[in-house]
Design an enzyme around this catalytic site. Structure first.
Site, PDB file in Angstrom:
ATOM      1  CG  HIS A  71      37.563 -66.488  85.254  1.00  0.00           C
ATOM      2  ND1 HIS A  71      37.741 -67.299  84.067  1.00  0.00           N
ATOM      3  CD2 HIS A  71      37.178 -67.095  86.342  1.00  0.00           C
ATOM      4  CE1 HIS A  71      37.152 -68.386  84.671  1.00  0.00           C
ATOM      5  NE2 HIS A  71      37.012 -68.514  85.930  1.00  0.00           N
ATOM      6  NE  ARG A  78      33.901 -66.485  90.118  1.00  0.00           N
ATOM      7  CZ  ARG A  78      34.026 -67.859  89.400  1.00  0.00           C
ATOM      8  NH1 ARG A  78      33.266 -68.519  89.455  1.00  0.00           N
ATOM      9  NH2 ARG A  78      35.299 -67.899  88.931  1.00  0.00           N
ATOM     10  CG  HIS A  84      41.344 -68.052  86.141  1.00  0.00           C
ATOM     11  ND1 HIS A  84      42.585 -68.806  86.090  1.00  0.00           N
ATOM     12  CD2 HIS A  84      40.509 -68.869  86.662  1.00  0.00           C
ATOM     13  CE1 HIS A  84      42.411 -69.908  86.656  1.00  0.00           C
ATOM     14  NE2 HIS A  84      41.014 -69.933  87.205  1.00  0.00           N
ATOM     15  NE  ARG A 102      39.156 -68.008  90.743  1.00  0.00           N
ATOM     16  CZ  ARG A 102      38.363 -68.419  89.905  1.00  0.00           C
ATOM     17  NH1 ARG A 102      37.546 -67.806  89.585  1.00  0.00           N
ATOM     18  NH2 ARG A 102      38.376 -69.647  90.030  1.00  0.00           N
ATOM     19  CD  GLU A 131      37.627 -75.170  92.491  1.00  0.00           C
ATOM     20  OE1 GLU A 131      36.926 -74.167  92.470  1.00  0.00           O
ATOM     21  OE2 GLU A 131      37.664 -75.596  91.247  1.00  0.00           O
TER      22      GLU A 131
HETATM   23  C1  LIG Z   1      36.506 -70.876  81.313  1.00  0.00           C
HETATM   24  C2  LIG Z   1      35.661 -70.844  82.549  1.00  0.00           C
HETATM   25  C3  LIG Z   1      35.653 -71.523  83.436  1.00  0.00           C
HETATM   26  C4  LIG Z   1      34.784 -71.279  84.750  1.00  0.00           C
HETATM   27  N1  LIG Z   1      34.888 -72.449  85.583  1.00  0.00           N
HETATM   28  C5  LIG Z   1      33.934 -72.185  86.752  1.00  0.00           C
HETATM   29  C6  LIG Z   1      33.947 -73.317  87.421  1.00  0.00           C
HETATM   30  O1  LIG Z   1      34.463 -74.361  87.317  1.00  0.00           O
HETATM   31  N2  LIG Z   1      32.986 -73.094  88.562  1.00  0.00           N
HETATM   32  C7  LIG Z   1      32.060 -72.083  88.709  1.00  0.00           C
HETATM   33  O2  LIG Z   1      31.228 -71.888  89.492  1.00  0.00           O
HETATM   34  N3  LIG Z   1      32.282 -71.182  87.653  1.00  0.00           N
HETATM   35  C8  LIG Z   1      33.068 -71.147  86.799  1.00  0.00           C
HETATM   36  N4  LIG Z   1      33.236 -70.402  85.704  1.00  0.00           N
HETATM   37  C9  LIG Z   1      32.294 -69.149  85.868  1.00  0.00           C
HETATM   38  C10 LIG Z   1      30.725 -69.539  85.236  1.00  0.00           C
HETATM   39  O3  LIG Z   1      30.962 -70.475  84.242  1.00  0.00           O
HETATM   40  C11 LIG Z   1      29.948 -68.459  84.989  1.00  0.00           C
HETATM   41  O4  LIG Z   1      29.903 -67.500  85.645  1.00  0.00           O
HETATM   42  C12 LIG Z   1      28.554 -69.112  84.571  1.00  0.00           C
HETATM   43  O5  LIG Z   1      28.552 -70.259  83.725  1.00  0.00           O
HETATM   44  C13 LIG Z   1      27.681 -67.824  84.249  1.00  0.00           C
HETATM   45  O6  LIG Z   1      26.517 -68.668  83.605  1.00  0.00           O
HETATM   46  P1  LIG Z   1      25.306 -67.564  83.115  1.00  0.00           P
HETATM   47  O7  LIG Z   1      24.290 -68.755  82.553  1.00  0.00           O
HETATM   48  O8  LIG Z   1      25.065 -66.400  83.830  1.00  0.00           O
HETATM   49  O9  LIG Z   1      25.940 -67.247  81.504  1.00  0.00           O
HETATM   50  P2  LIG Z   1      26.637 -67.968  80.453  1.00  0.00           P
HETATM   51  O10 LIG Z   1      26.914 -69.482  80.769  1.00  0.00           O
HETATM   52  O11 LIG Z   1      27.803 -67.118  79.953  1.00  0.00           O
HETATM   53  O12 LIG Z   1      25.390 -67.964  79.438  1.00  0.00           O
HETATM   54  C14 LIG Z   1      25.158 -66.575  78.767  1.00  0.00           C
HETATM   55  C15 LIG Z   1      24.435 -66.878  77.549  1.00  0.00           C
HETATM   56  O13 LIG Z   1      23.554 -65.620  77.256  1.00  0.00           O
HETATM   57  C16 LIG Z   1      23.912 -65.516  75.644  1.00  0.00           C
HETATM   58  N5  LIG Z   1      23.561 -64.200  75.326  1.00  0.00           N
HETATM   59  C17 LIG Z   1      24.387 -63.284  75.754  1.00  0.00           C
HETATM   60  N6  LIG Z   1      23.822 -61.916  75.415  1.00  0.00           N
HETATM   61  C18 LIG Z   1      22.770 -62.314  74.550  1.00  0.00           C
HETATM   62  C19 LIG Z   1      21.827 -61.567  73.907  1.00  0.00           C
HETATM   63  N7  LIG Z   1      21.842 -60.209  73.780  1.00  0.00           N
HETATM   64  N8  LIG Z   1      20.758 -62.204  73.320  1.00  0.00           N
HETATM   65  C20 LIG Z   1      20.518 -63.564  73.317  1.00  0.00           C
HETATM   66  N9  LIG Z   1      21.551 -64.354  73.977  1.00  0.00           N
HETATM   67  C21 LIG Z   1      22.443 -63.850  74.617  1.00  0.00           C
HETATM   68  C22 LIG Z   1      25.025 -66.269  75.339  1.00  0.00           C
HETATM   69  O14 LIG Z   1      25.170 -66.818  74.175  1.00  0.00           O
HETATM   70  C23 LIG Z   1      25.085 -67.361  76.448  1.00  0.00           C
HETATM   71  O15 LIG Z   1      24.355 -68.563  75.713  1.00  0.00           O
HETATM   72  C24 LIG Z   1      33.963 -70.161  84.663  1.00  0.00           C
HETATM   73  C25 LIG Z   1      33.970 -69.426  83.536  1.00  0.00           C
HETATM   74  C26 LIG Z   1      34.817 -69.555  82.613  1.00  0.00           C
HETATM   75  C27 LIG Z   1      34.828 -68.689  81.393  1.00  0.00           C
END
Ligand SMILES: Cc1cc2nc3c(=O)[nH]c(=O)nc-3n(C[C@H](O)[C@H](O)[C@H](O)COP(=O)(O)OP(=O)(O)OC[C@H]3O[C@@H](n4cnc5c(N)ncnc54)[C@H](O)[C@@H]3O)c2cc1C
Length: 539
Positions: free
Chosen positions: A343, A378, A236, A282, A114
């Protein structure tokens, strides 16, 4: 009141990883505001960066991450994450994640390349990596006897020593609203983990799911944690532009596999902006698209991979192929209309290598945290890796720490509030916030635009705080209160940075300064937990 060893807030990759590493040894309560699957993690397409190929090296991955981070990465955090990458991926393989195989590769897996990566190092499950990872881990979570899963529970605020009138810096758990009953519940925990993801919904156009409302950043800030680098919001470059395609992202891997960005007349434009063309990081690609669209008054530009064989496209990008096909776009024969969208939240609660925040017994893992891995920008596919490595690190620290003592915690007091009279105020303020953040605090910023945004945020904050004081909490009110606070932190951080660097670009300060630091905001100036990570700070 419910007592648990560890309270984990969220259900994305950061939360699931932390929970599964803890559950053999202690009781975990996992709260999530919608369903277990609702998260940005489940939407990730591209994959996870890790050094798995023979012709790749730890030093090369570190170098690429530091280059993308534009001088603001914490090198210790970068090394920590990269060195633990292979073990993190191995753990997912052991959990049963069906990564795309490739027998011709020594790792046994197909690796893509990438933008910004000097080698092929992205392990993936076709173009729906997040879905595959999330599905596998969710099955383990649901079947684990030591994990209590509470869906439809939104955390409102952390319970701290400060709020209980103690002279300590402890976190004792959190209050959460059960969205199915309207009841606010009290969760007491020896350790609390914020894994609430990013804040994409602060902006009008975003690739993030609806749950990404900056809740953890806002809760941490109100509880007394410092935040850093909130001006670095990643846009993004390629989100599908179609009236019926809400937040559908076209992965960076399409450009990695030869996709070309074109104007409506078919001319390529990226090489005029950066010698790396479509493989530039990006932020550069997003800014180039923004520039071309504004200059020419375009609704979108085009991403074209139709010169590749149709079988190759369908094999590598089945989800994108199907989704576009359903909207009448055949990507094997025609280009895809794309626009940039918010993003990734580059800043967050400051954490150290064990994911500890400024408060004792409070951890932050994943996009909610600022670990120093990303610096000012990032590198693609490093964030899922960050969730895995720091989820495991948080669990390891929790298992060797005594945790907060058991204390009496008052139940949530709703005696002085009534039912909201005008829900329309919330909807209106929500729309207004997201639109002016897009217009004034988007890809290209200026002093004037930031000042305009700051004025509006002040007004909205007053109105929302008033509303919060008088009316019963609801999911929308909790999210809006957090969004406006997160927006405030973004604007204040952007105003402090008098240069352009990484994801922050200001027309008033287009150059990068020779010496700089991280933008650290402190809700309680002068009071910093001694154990917590210290970043070189922007004066
Ligand atoms: C479309 C897309 C594609 C991506 N592709 C990539 C990729 O290919 N590779 C990569 O490394 N990164 C990618 N990213 C970034 C990556 O997905 C995120 O940075 C990562 O998944 C974040 O994970 P997380 O567990 O921190 O948060 P999240 O996966 O967003 O999870 C947060 C969780 O907290 C919960 N939550 C939030 N607030 C509260 C609250 N007050 N009370 C209870 N629950 C709550 C939400 O409901 C959710 O379940 C992508 C992001 C997007 C949006």
């Amino acid at each position: 009141m419910q007592r648990t060893d560890v309270l984990i807030i969220g259900s994305g990759l950061a939360a699931l990883t932390t929970a599964l590493h803890l559950a053999e040894t202690c009781q975990v309560t996992l709260l999530t505001k919608k369903t277990l699957q609702d998260s940005a993690s489940a939407w990730a397409q591209g994959g996870i960066a890790a050094v798995l190929a023979d012709d790749d090296s730890i030093e090369a991955h570190i170098r690429d991450t530091l280059t993308a981070g534009a001088g603001l990465c914490n090198e210790a955090a970068v090394r920590f994450v990269v060195e633990n990458g292979r073990a993190a991926v191995q753990w997912l393989v052991e959990q049963g994640v069906p990564f795309t195989a490739d027998a011709s590769n020594a790792s046994g897996f197909h690796l893509t390349r990438e933008g910004g990566h000097s080698a092929r190092r992205i392990i993936h499950a076709t173009d729906a990596t997040g879905r595959a990872v999330q599905k596998t881990l969710c099955e383990h979570i649901r079947s684990h006897a030591n994990i209590t899963l509470l869906e439809q529970h939104i955390a409102i605020d952390l319970i701290t020593g400060d709020k209980l009138g103690f002279d300590d810096r402890n976190c004792y758990g959190a209050y959460a609203l059960d969205n199915t009953t309207g009841e606010v519940k009290t969760f007491a925990a020896r350790h609390t983990v914020l894994a609430t993801g990013g804040a994409g919904k602060v902006y009008l156009y975003t690739t993030n799911p609806d749950v990404a409302t900056g809740d953890g950043i806002a809760m941490g800030w109100r509880a007394g944690c410092r935040v850093a680098n909130m001006e670095f919001m990643q846009f993004h470059p390629t989100c599908l532009y179609h009236p019926h395609a809400k937040s559908f992202l076209i992965t960076e891997a399409v450009r990695g596999e030869g996709g070309l960005l074109k104007l409506p007349d078919g001319t390529r434009f990226m090489t005029a902006h950066d010698p790396r063309g479509e493989l530039a990081p990006r932020d550069i690609v997003a800014r180039a698209i923004d520039f071309e669209m504004k200059k020419r008054g375009l609704d979108s530009v085009y991403l074209d991979i139709s010169h590749k064989p149709a079988e190759f496209i369908i094999e590598h990008f089945p989800t994108i192929y199907d989704r576009c096909r359903a909207l009448g776009i055949d990507i094997t024969r025609e280009p895809i209309p794309v626009v940039p969208a918010m993003h990734f939240t580059g800043g967050g609660l400051i954490t150290d290598l064990a994911a500890r925040t400024d408060l004792q017994h409070l951890y932050a893992v994943g996009e909610v945290a600022c670990t120093g891995l990303h610096g000012a920008n990032r590198l693609a596919s490093n964030s899922l890796l960050e969730c895995l490595v720091f989820g495991r690190a948080a669990a390891a620290d929790i298992l060797t720490s005594p945790g907060a003592p058991e204390v009496e915690i008052p139940e949530w007091d709703a005696s002085r509030v009534t039912d909201a009279d005008e829900e329309i105020v919330l909807a209106h303020n929500w729309d207004e916030l997201r639109r002016f953040m897009w217009d004034y605090v988007g890809i290209v910023r200026t002093n004037k635009r930031l000042a305009r945004a700051a004025r509006r945020i002040r007004l909205l904050t007053e109105e929302i705080n008033e509303y919060y004081k008088n009316f019963r909490v609801s999911n929308d009110l909790i999210e809006l209160r957090n969004l406006v606070l997160t927006a405030d932190l973004i604007v204040r951080s952007a105003q402090l940075r008098r240069e352009s660097r990484g994801l922050h670009f200001s027309s008033d300060y287009p150059d990068m300064l020779p010496i700089t630091g991280n933008t650290v905001l402190n809700p309680r100036p002068g009071r910093v937990c001694p154990g917590a990570c210290d970043l070189p700070t922007l004066e």
